[in-house]
Each structure stands twice: as C-alpha cells, then as structure tokens.
Design an enzyme around this catalytic site. Structure first.
Site, PDB file in Angstrom:
ATOM      1  CG  HIS A 149      33.148   8.122  37.320  1.00 56.35           C
ATOM      2  ND1 HIS A 149      34.019   9.517  37.493  1.00 56.35           N
ATOM      3  CD2 HIS A 149      33.079   8.094  36.138  1.00 56.35           C
ATOM      4  CE1 HIS A 149      34.345   9.899  36.384  1.00 56.35           C
ATOM      5  NE2 HIS A 149      33.543   9.138  35.510  1.00 56.35           N
ATOM      6  CD  GLU A 150      31.573   5.115  34.421  1.00 55.77           C
ATOM      7  OE1 GLU A 150      30.826   5.449  33.687  1.00 55.77           O
ATOM      8  OE2 GLU A 150      32.695   5.194  34.439  1.00 55.77           O
TER       9      GLU A 150
ATOM     10  CG  HIS B  63      29.489   9.380  33.019  1.00 54.76           C
ATOM     11  ND1 HIS B  63      29.900  10.898  32.611  1.00 54.76           N
ATOM     12  CD2 HIS B  63      30.721   8.961  33.501  1.00 54.76           C
ATOM     13  CE1 HIS B  63      31.337  10.879  32.793  1.00 54.76           C
ATOM     14  NE2 HIS B  63      31.628   9.927  33.435  1.00 54.76           N
TER      15      HIS B  63
END
Length: 499
Positions: free
Chosen positions: A146-147, A150
């Site tokens: 997920h990160e 980003h």
C-alpha cells in the site's frame, strides 16, 4: 470474550516496554545516549505504539518511479479511477454490512454473521492463535505494498518522499510513508488524487494477484504435488472421533464417504453436508446373517423418540432396523456387530436396491443403523487401510481432521507446504482487499479523507467557487463516512467479543 491469557501477555509486554523506555529517559547517565540511539535508528516509542522510520528505501522508490513513464502514467490513472469507484463502493458495502449486523443482533441468528463481507478480526477470538503468523505477515505485506504505491506515485508527481517506516499499534503491524507536505500542496488536485488513490489501487492489485496465484497453485505445484486423487489428511485432532487404531492418520488419503466419492477437500465438505441432510444410508446384508447368531434385540425408545436395541453399551455392536422381504411390513430391529455387517457391502435405501445383489447369490436385505436424529453412521474410505467407521454428528468429523488437495509425488516433500501457501494466499486476499475497502472510506485520518478532499477540489471548483463552502461540504461527507465506519467497527467488535 477475549482470552485472558492473551490479554495479560499483551498488556505485560507493553508495560515492560513502556517502563523500560521511561526509566532510560529518566536516567541521568543513560538518557542522552539512549535518546541518541533511538534517533539514529529512527525509532519512536509511546504507549502501545512503536514506530520505525528510515530513508534506505528512497533510492528503490526513485528507481521504480522511473520505469517506463508512459506505462506508469496509465497505471496510476487506472488507480485514480479505481479509487473513486472504491470510495463509493466502500460506503455501499459498509451500509450493507451495518444492516446485516443490526439484523443479526435483532434476530439472534448466528448464520448471518458468516454472510457478512466485512468482519472485525480480534486475535484469539475469531482468529485462531495457531494462524496469527499468517495474519500478521499478510497484514504487514499488504501495508508495505500500500505504502509502496503512495511513494512511487508521489515521486512521479515530483513530491519528495522523506522516508518509509513501519509500526506496531497494540498488536497490529502497519507501514507508512512520510511525504513532503509543501510539495504535496503545490501539485494539482488531480495529481494529489493519483497519489492518494495509489495505496488502495495497489492493495486491489495485490488481492487479485494473490487470488490468481491461489487458483493456479495446482499448476505451479504440479511437478511435485498432484491433485484429484483424494483428500490428504494433514492433521488429526487429538482425542477426536477420527483418532484411534482404526481411525485416520496423517498421510492417509480419503477417497470416499459412503457412496460419495472424494477427489478433494471440496468433495469432502459437500459429501459431509449431503450426508448430514439426507436420511441415514442402509446396507445390503444377507438375510441369514440376521438369524440366529445375532438374535433380534428388544427395541426401546430413546428420549428423542428414535429406537435402540443394543443395551450393553458395546463399542462394536450397533442397532439396525429393517423390513422383512416377506410377511410383516413393520420395522424390526437387530443388534449386530457393525464392522462385520457393513464391511464390503453395498449401500441401499430399500430392499429393492438389494435385488441386484442377491440375483446370483443368497437373498439380501437392506438394514439401516437406528441412530438419534442428527447422528449418522459413515464409512470413510482411505485405502489401503480398512474403512474408518464414524458414528456421530457429521460436522464433528469435519472439524476433527485437516485436509489438503495436494498429494506429494515424493516422500521427502512436506505435507504442509501447499497448506501454508493456500492459507497465506487466503489471508492476503482477505486483508489486502479489506485494506483497499477501509482506506477508501471517506473518513478522517484514512486515505479516504485526502481522496475526498482532492476529488472535491478537482470537480467542484467551477460549481462551488467559495473554498470554505467546498471544505464544509467535505467536512460533512467525512463526518458521515467516519460515523458509518465507527458504527461498523463498534457493533462488529461487540458482536465478536461480547456474544
């Protein structure tokens, strides 16, 4: 309720960490050296929270952001579209989940809980302690991917990444990226939306990848494991009805339950379900075997109204009911040694089913075990061993053994490797999908907050020109989303722990 031992262990661990941190920071001789050690390693400690941050992955993120710019542009634009759709879909899903939870609370029907798409997970309550490693590793991997989304999206939009980190809050692990806020505020709302949507987009992709790997696992493992020949026993619960000298053992291959063939775990489950919802199977035995060596027992009623005729509590005898081929049409009963009577015999429902059996041999009759209403007599086929005979409630047999579809081609291969891969993929699908849903909710402190703000700035500028009015609209939308998520978590937690 939450297991007391688990709660005590977690609380004691955090107390030790917090007290040690407090003592070192209060020490005149060790405080400076201890704080310098924490700072050099990017560590931060607070009650029930440990955080670690580093810049060692920044070059990796920058390298990923330079790979095929055109493909990455299309990739993150797809993530933007998915993020907007997921934001709406997550709200619909939470509303539906809340309705199901309220319906379950009012009807007190436990089956409705298994129909919910989202459930609160509490280790030791609705998550077996034996599978905690799967849960935490899958949760951490989902957070890291997920990160990563980003970070790469931010660098593509010329937003600096200060660092990447991981944390543990109470018992739940997670990850984060620290973005340079000034750069983030300078880019356009559409660019911000690409960055904020990248996390849930990568969670969705990870979920799909894990699901594809799960379905293709038989293909990947084909050179060393084969499927379709039965269900392999990997564990037998100690003290269960499946254990014993003539029971199931680790390494046995189950190929049938009565006349229901078992080619894998799915067949095992469906056969047990069918056997538990259909009348007890009968067996064709020679008429001569009913007399006179095993005399007819005097039948008597059990408390539930069913009949029994074995009063000696024997572990080898069982009461059978049957209809005579000729004469009386009332059911008669006989107490007979069960293994000798049913081994190698054909299954039946009526005497007519046995007609083909005695066409070229002695006359046979259909005898049916006389058992309590939900109890079943089941022959479990696991060659080359003799049948395992089970008497009890069929779901108990399902919980007594663990099975897998994968049978090793070579003796040195571990039986649990496919089980590990299957279980981990299932947790990855569930947790990565859940992170994509939850983070898409327009809720304070989640990605959904920044996704909603950026979406409103990108779409409402020409309609609502006053910035304060746009922020007010966003505030009320976020307030509603936060209340919806909080209601789901609170009621879900109460349903899991208090009931």
């Amino acid at each position: 309720m939450i297991p007391v031992s688990l709660l005590v262990f977690v609380m004691a661990g955090w107390c030790v960490v917090y007290l040690t941190d407090t003592m070192l920071k209060s020490s005149v001789t060790h405080r400076i050296r201890y704080e310098s050690w924490l700072s050099s390693r990017g560590l931060m400690l607070s009650p029930f929270h440990v955080r670690w941050q580093t810049t060692m992955f920044n070059r990796l993120f920058a390298y990923c952001a330079r790979i095929n710019p055109r493909a990455l542009h299309l990739w993150f634009n797809s993530g933007l579209v998915f993020g907007i759709v997921a934001m709406v879909g997550s709200v619909v899903l939470l509303i539906k989940t809340l309705q199901q939870t309220l319906a379950q609370m009012t009807t007190n029907n436990p089956r409705m809980g298994g129909q919910q798409a989202l459930q609160v997970v509490v280790p030791g309550v609705n998550l077996p302690t034996s599978q905690l490693a799967y849960f935490f590793i899958a949760l951490l991997l989902s957070g890291v991917i997920h990160e990563l989304g980003h970070a790469v999206a931010a660098l593509r939009e010329q937003v600096r990444v200060n660092g990447f980190g991981m944390f543990v809050f109470v018992v739940y692990p997670g990850a984060f990226v620290d973005l340079f806020t000034t750069h983030l505020n300078l880019v356009s709302p559409t660019q911000q939306l690409r960055i904020f949507c990248a996390g849930v987009w990568h969670n969705f992709v990870l979920c799909v990848a894990a699901l594809a790997f799960l379905f293709l696992l038989p293909v990947f493992l084909f050179p060393v494991y084969y499927t379709g020949a039965g269900a392999l026993v990997t564990e037998v619960v100690q003290g269960s009805a499946a254990e014993g000298p003539r029971g199931l053992s680790v390494g046995d291959i189950v190929t049938g339950l009565e006349d229901c063939p078992v080619r894998g775990v799915e067949d095992w489950t469906s056969c047990l379900s069918r056997l538990s919802h259909t009348p007890q199977t009968g067996y064709c035995v020679p008429v001569a075997s009913l007399q006179p060596s095993w005399a007819h027992g005097r039948a008597f009623k059990r408390l539930d109204g069913t009949m029994d005729c074995c009063s000696n509590n024997s572990l080898t005898d069982l009461c059978f009911s049957y209809m005579q081929l000729q004469g009386r049409k009332e059911r008669e009963f006989a107490c007979m040694p069960v293994r000798k009577m049913v081994m190698g015999t054909r299954v039946c429902r009526t005497n007519e089913d046995c007609a083909a059996v005695h066409a070229h041999s002695a006359a046979s009759i259909c005898v049916t075990p006389s058992l309590e209403n939900q109890t079943r007599f089941i022959r479990v086929t696991h060659p080359p061993n003799t049948h395992m005979l089970f008497v009890g409630y069929p779901p108990h047999l399902q919980y007594a053994v663990s099975l897998t579809n994968f049978i090793p081609r070579f003796g040195f291969l571990h039986l649990d490797l496919p089980v590990f891969l299957e279980t981990f993929c299932k947790y990855l699908v569930s947790l990565s999908g859940a992170l994509a849903v939850v983070n898409s909710v327009p809720c304070f402190a989640l990605d959904g907050q920044w996704m909603m703000n950026a979406l409103l700035e990108a779409t409402l500028v020409s309609v609502v020109t006053d910035r304060q009015k746009r922020e007010l609209i966003g505030f009320f939308l976020l307030l509603a989303g936060s209340a919806l998520l909080a209601a789901n978590v609170a009621l879900g937690l109460w349903m899991v722990t208090a009931r």
